[in-house]
Design an enzyme around this catalytic site. Sequence first.
Site, PDB file in Angstrom:
ATOM      1  N   LYS A 119      -8.172  19.067  19.845  1.00  0.00           N
ATOM      2  CA  LYS A 119      -9.615  19.095  20.154  1.00  0.00           C
ATOM      3  C   LYS A 119     -10.346  20.174  19.372  1.00  0.00           C
ATOM      4  CE  LYS A 119      -9.146  19.570  24.609  1.00  0.00           C
ATOM      5  NZ  LYS A 119      -9.450  19.656  26.071  1.00  0.00           N
ATOM      6  N   LYS A 200       4.286   1.138  35.521  1.00  0.00           N
ATOM      7  CA  LYS A 200       4.971   2.004  36.477  1.00  0.00           C
ATOM      8  C   LYS A 200       3.983   2.503  37.519  1.00  0.00           C
ATOM      9  CE  LYS A 200       7.471   6.385  36.809  1.00  0.00           C
ATOM     10  NZ  LYS A 200       8.006   7.559  36.062  1.00  0.00           N
ATOM     11  N   LYS A 203      -0.137   7.492  40.425  1.00  0.00           N
ATOM     12  CA  LYS A 203      -1.510   7.819  40.815  1.00  0.00           C
ATOM     13  C   LYS A 203      -2.429   7.890  39.598  1.00  0.00           C
ATOM     14  CE  LYS A 203      -0.233  10.423  44.936  1.00  0.00           C
ATOM     15  NZ  LYS A 203      -0.149  11.767  45.533  1.00  0.00           N
TER      16      LYS A 203
END
Length: 331
Positions: A119, A200, A203
Site C-alpha cells: 500500500k 470453506k 466468518k
Amino acid sequence: MKKVSLTGIKPTGDLHIGNYFGAIKPALELAKEYDARYFIADYHGLNVMKNPVELNTSIRKVAAGWLASGLDPQSVIFYRQSSIPEVFELTTMLMAFTSKGLMNRAHAYKAAVQENNEKGDDPDAGVNMGLFTYPVLMAADIILFDSDVVPVGKDQVQHIEMAQDIAQSVNANYGKELLKAPQAAVRETVAVVPGLDGRKMSKSYNNVIPLFAPEKDLRKTIMRIVTNSQAVEEPKDPDSSQIFLLYKLFASHDEQAALAGRYRAGGMGWGEAKEELFRVINRELTPVREQYDAIMADIPALDRILERGAEKARHIAAATIKRFRKAAGID
C-alpha cells in the site's frame, strides 16, 4: 504418567459448525490420551478486539461453547489466560532470551509488513507490540505448563518452533533442561467444512452455520445453502454437493447411503435435501444447544468453573516460575 497437551482457544465470539468439527471435537479427543489443558486466550484476543463488552461476551460464549460440546472441567484443566499472572511474568523473562530477528520472521508480522509495503505505507503502520511479540506470549502459555505437545494446524507450526527456540536458548544459557521444549502435534486431516456458498466455512466469508442458533434460525440458514439449477427429476452427484458433504458429518452410514441413492436416482429436489440436512443437524445439535443456553443463563457458575481451573493451573505455573527464578538468581 501421561504426557501433557495444551490447547489455546481464541475468544472469537459465536462458534459455528466449522469450529465444531475442525477444532473443538479433535481437541477434546486429546483428553483420552493426554493430561489435557485448555485455556481461553483472552489477552491474545485483545490484539484484535478492543471493545470491552465484545471481548467480555466473546470470552464467555466460547467457554460455554466448549463446555456444551463436551469439555469436562473435572477431568481436564480449563482456565482463562488472564487469570494466570505467571504467564506474564514468564513472558517478561523469556523476552530476555528472544532475539528481535526471530520476531521479525513471525508470519503474522511479516504479512502485516508486506501489506503495508504493497500500500506504500510505513512498514510498521498499524503494528502494535502485542502483534509483534505475540509469539513470546504464546511461548509462555505453552512452556509454563511443561507442555509436551500442542495440537496445531500446519499454518501454526512456526509458533511451536519459536517456543522450542526460546526454551532451548534458556536451557543453553543455564546449562540444563530448565524449561521443556514443546512439540507440535500437527493435525494432518483437519475437517474442511463447506459453508453456505461451497467455500470453506468461515466468518470472513459470511457463510457459516452457527453452532447454537435456535432451531427456527438454524433451518432458515440451511435453506440459504447455494445450489445449482438442476431440476427435481434430474440425477445428482452427492459427492459434488455441499449439502451432502455437510450431511455426512451428522448422519449415520446407513443414512448417508440412503440419501446418496436418492441423489443418484433423481426425483429429489434441493429443498428436500436441505430438509433432510436440517433434520440430522438439528438432531445432534439440539442437546448441545440446550446445554449451551443453560450455561449462558448462569454466568457466575461459568466464571466459577474457569476460576477453579485457574486455581489448578496456578499450582503448575508457580513451580515453573520458581524453577526459572532460582536459576536466574532472582528467587
